[in-house]
Design a protein around this motif. Structure first.
Motif, PDB file in Angstrom:
ATOM      1  N   GLY A  18       0.791  -1.221   0.000  1.00  0.00           N
ATOM      2  CA  GLY A  18       0.000   0.000   0.000  1.00  0.00           C
ATOM      3  C   GLY A  18       0.823   1.271   0.000  1.00  0.00           C
ATOM      4  O   GLY A  18       0.252   2.372  -0.039  1.00  0.00           O
ATOM      5  N   PHE A  19       2.148   1.130   0.040  1.00  0.00           N
ATOM      6  CA  PHE A  19       3.020   2.303   0.079  1.00  0.00           C
ATOM      7  C   PHE A  19       3.007   3.016  -1.267  1.00  0.00           C
ATOM      8  O   PHE A  19       2.986   2.375  -2.328  1.00  0.00           O
ATOM      9  CB  PHE A  19       4.441   1.859   0.428  1.00  0.00           C
ATOM     10  CG  PHE A  19       5.319   2.969   0.917  1.00  0.00           C
ATOM     11  CD1 PHE A  19       5.093   3.578   2.138  1.00  0.00           C
ATOM     12  CD2 PHE A  19       6.388   3.404   0.159  1.00  0.00           C
ATOM     13  CE1 PHE A  19       5.914   4.592   2.592  1.00  0.00           C
ATOM     14  CE2 PHE A  19       7.213   4.416   0.593  1.00  0.00           C
ATOM     15  CZ  PHE A  19       6.973   5.013   1.818  1.00  0.00           C
ATOM     16  N   ASP A  20       3.039   4.329  -1.235  1.00  0.00           N
ATOM     17  CA  ASP A  20       2.971   5.123  -2.469  1.00  0.00           C
ATOM     18  C   ASP A  20       4.168   4.811  -3.368  1.00  0.00           C
ATOM     19  O   ASP A  20       5.319   4.910  -2.936  1.00  0.00           O
ATOM     20  CB  ASP A  20       2.962   6.616  -2.123  1.00  0.00           C
ATOM     21  CG  ASP A  20       2.534   7.473  -3.303  1.00  0.00           C
ATOM     22  OD1 ASP A  20       3.265   7.491  -4.311  1.00  0.00           O
ATOM     23  OD2 ASP A  20       1.470   8.111  -3.217  1.00  0.00           O
ATOM     24  N   PRO A  21       3.930   4.433  -4.629  1.00  0.00           N
ATOM     25  CA  PRO A  21       5.044   4.069  -5.521  1.00  0.00           C
ATOM     26  C   PRO A  21       5.971   5.233  -5.830  1.00  0.00           C
ATOM     27  O   PRO A  21       7.135   5.027  -6.160  1.00  0.00           O
ATOM     28  CB  PRO A  21       4.337   3.562  -6.780  1.00  0.00           C
ATOM     29  CG  PRO A  21       2.983   4.172  -6.745  1.00  0.00           C
ATOM     30  CD  PRO A  21       2.624   4.258  -5.292  1.00  0.00           C
ATOM     31  N   ARG A  22       5.488   6.468  -5.726  1.00  0.00           N
ATOM     32  CA  ARG A  22       6.348   7.616  -5.974  1.00  0.00           C
ATOM     33  C   ARG A  22       7.436   7.753  -4.915  1.00  0.00           C
ATOM     34  O   ARG A  22       8.493   8.328  -5.172  1.00  0.00           O
ATOM     35  CB  ARG A  22       5.505   8.902  -6.026  1.00  0.00           C
ATOM     36  CG  ARG A  22       4.629   9.018  -7.262  1.00  0.00           C
ATOM     37  CD  ARG A  22       3.638  10.136  -7.122  1.00  0.00           C
ATOM     38  NE  ARG A  22       2.662   9.844  -6.070  1.00  0.00           N
ATOM     39  CZ  ARG A  22       1.621  10.626  -5.784  1.00  0.00           C
ATOM     40  NH1 ARG A  22       1.444  11.749  -6.466  1.00  0.00           N
ATOM     41  NH2 ARG A  22       0.775  10.296  -4.822  1.00  0.00           N
ATOM     42  N   LEU A  23       7.179   7.225  -3.725  1.00  0.00           N
ATOM     43  CA  LEU A  23       8.176   7.217  -2.662  1.00  0.00           C
ATOM     44  C   LEU A  23       8.912   5.887  -2.594  1.00  0.00           C
ATOM     45  O   LEU A  23      10.091   5.841  -2.243  1.00  0.00           O
ATOM     46  CB  LEU A  23       7.504   7.510  -1.312  1.00  0.00           C
ATOM     47  CG  LEU A  23       6.776   8.848  -1.195  1.00  0.00           C
ATOM     48  CD1 LEU A  23       6.143   8.985   0.179  1.00  0.00           C
ATOM     49  CD2 LEU A  23       7.717  10.008  -1.465  1.00  0.00           C
ATOM     50  N   LYS A  24       8.211   4.822  -2.945  1.00  0.00           N
ATOM     51  CA  LYS A  24       8.834   3.501  -2.893  1.00  0.00           C
ATOM     52  C   LYS A  24       9.964   3.374  -3.908  1.00  0.00           C
ATOM     53  O   LYS A  24      11.029   2.811  -3.605  1.00  0.00           O
ATOM     54  CB  LYS A  24       7.779   2.414  -3.160  1.00  0.00           C
ATOM     55  CG  LYS A  24       8.313   0.995  -3.021  1.00  0.00           C
ATOM     56  CD  LYS A  24       7.303  -0.026  -3.515  1.00  0.00           C
ATOM     57  CE  LYS A  24       6.013   0.021  -2.741  1.00  0.00           C
ATOM     58  NZ  LYS A  24       5.083  -1.055  -3.165  1.00  0.00           N
ATOM     59  N   LEU A  25       9.769   3.896  -5.106  1.00  0.00           N
ATOM     60  CA  LEU A  25      10.759   3.762  -6.173  1.00  0.00           C
ATOM     61  C   LEU A  25      12.097   4.417  -5.817  1.00  0.00           C
ATOM     62  O   LEU A  25      13.143   3.759  -5.878  1.00  0.00           O
ATOM     63  CB  LEU A  25      10.195   4.321  -7.476  1.00  0.00           C
ATOM     64  CG  LEU A  25      11.043   4.136  -8.732  1.00  0.00           C
ATOM     65  CD1 LEU A  25      11.275   2.654  -8.999  1.00  0.00           C
ATOM     66  CD2 LEU A  25      10.361   4.777  -9.934  1.00  0.00           C
ATOM     67  N   PRO A  26      12.142   5.701  -5.427  1.00  0.00           N
ATOM     68  CA  PRO A  26      13.444   6.292  -5.076  1.00  0.00           C
ATOM     69  C   PRO A  26      14.068   5.663  -3.833  1.00  0.00           C
ATOM     70  O   PRO A  26      15.299   5.554  -3.747  1.00  0.00           O
ATOM     71  CB  PRO A  26      13.122   7.774  -4.853  1.00  0.00           C
ATOM     72  CG  PRO A  26      11.667   7.815  -4.582  1.00  0.00           C
ATOM     73  CD  PRO A  26      11.065   6.704  -5.375  1.00  0.00           C
TER      74      PRO A  26
END
Length: 246
Positions: A18-26
């Motif tokens: 459920g973690f936001d992918p915009r934050l997960k990716l970096p």
């Protein structure tokens, strides 16, 4: 045939998925860079991030590497090459070889965590969100390319399983000649990949993908405070390790 779970998205309701992918990716990219560059002690400390994510998402490292002996073989070859890089190996070269093998396997496991907990649509949306303010059309193409690349990973492993089953049915799997065993796997795999690629291209053309605006992923909502409160300490922790142990 049991379907492999390696590099395949599996839905769930845990915090990592459920973690936001915009934050997960970096965060994952920074973690992978840390695992590749930090010295041994800091490397062990950096492992806390993927270990915490794996426990939260209920991902077992043993299950991941049991499904692909090829990854273990690559790690073994990497360790042997590192140990023999300066001629006769000693304790220092052996320790460095083991460290390099562990780095490779930990980065592979981190990549599996990213793929298993993030759908291709989320990956595409995250990439598009970063690039779109600068170049919208390039962002759409980049999002589509990354999504297709991630989607192809489980397809490759699935094709390998199908080929191995066909070889077993024909008695080829019992052959002890390693060259013939490799050739009877690589040749049909290459042919099947070309066939699937052509089918995918035709399917994308039928859906109009490639036209202006047709492959833009859905927009993500605003960032949640809970996600930011997790992202900032994790990134700060990794940056501290990289600056302290440089």
């Amino acid at each position: 045939m049991k379907q492999r779970e390696l590099f395949r998205f599996l839905p769930g309701d845990d915090p990592v998925r459920g973690f936001d992918p915009r934050l997960k990716l970096p965060m994952l990219l920074l973690c992978a860079f840390s695992l590749a560059k930090l010295p041994p002690m800091a490397y062990l400390l950096a492992l806390l991030i993927p270990a915490t994510a794996a426990v939260s998402a209920k991902i077992s490292p043993l299950r991941v590497f049991r499904e692909s002996r090829g990854l273990l073989l690559i790690a073994l070859l990497l360790m042997v090459a590192t140990a023999l890089s300066d001629g006769r190996p000693d304790k220092g070269h052996v320790a460095e070889a083991l460290l390099q093998g562990c780095r490779f396997l930990s980065i592979v496991f981190l990549a599996h965590i990213a793929v298993e907990t993030t759908s291709t649509q989320q990956f595409g949306a995250a990439v598009y969100a970063y690039i779109a303010p600068i170049a919208p059309r390039f962002a759409a193409k980049s999002a589509l390319s990354i999504s297709l690349t991630i989607r192809f990973l489980p397809m490759i492993f699935g094709l390998i399983d199908e080929i191995e089953e066909a070889k077993t049915a024909r008695g080829i799997a019992a052959c002890r000649n390693p060259i013939r065993r490799i050739r009877t796997t690589v040749n049909p795999l290459f042919t099947l990949l070309l066939e699937r690629s052509q089918q995918l291209i035709e399917a994308l053309e039928c859906r109009g993908t490639g036209q202006d605006g047709s492959n833009i992923p859905p927009k993500l909502g605003p960032l949640e405070k809970k996600a930011i409160m997790v992202f900032v300490p994790a990134v700060t922790y990794l940056l501290f390790l990289m600056l302290w142990f440089r």
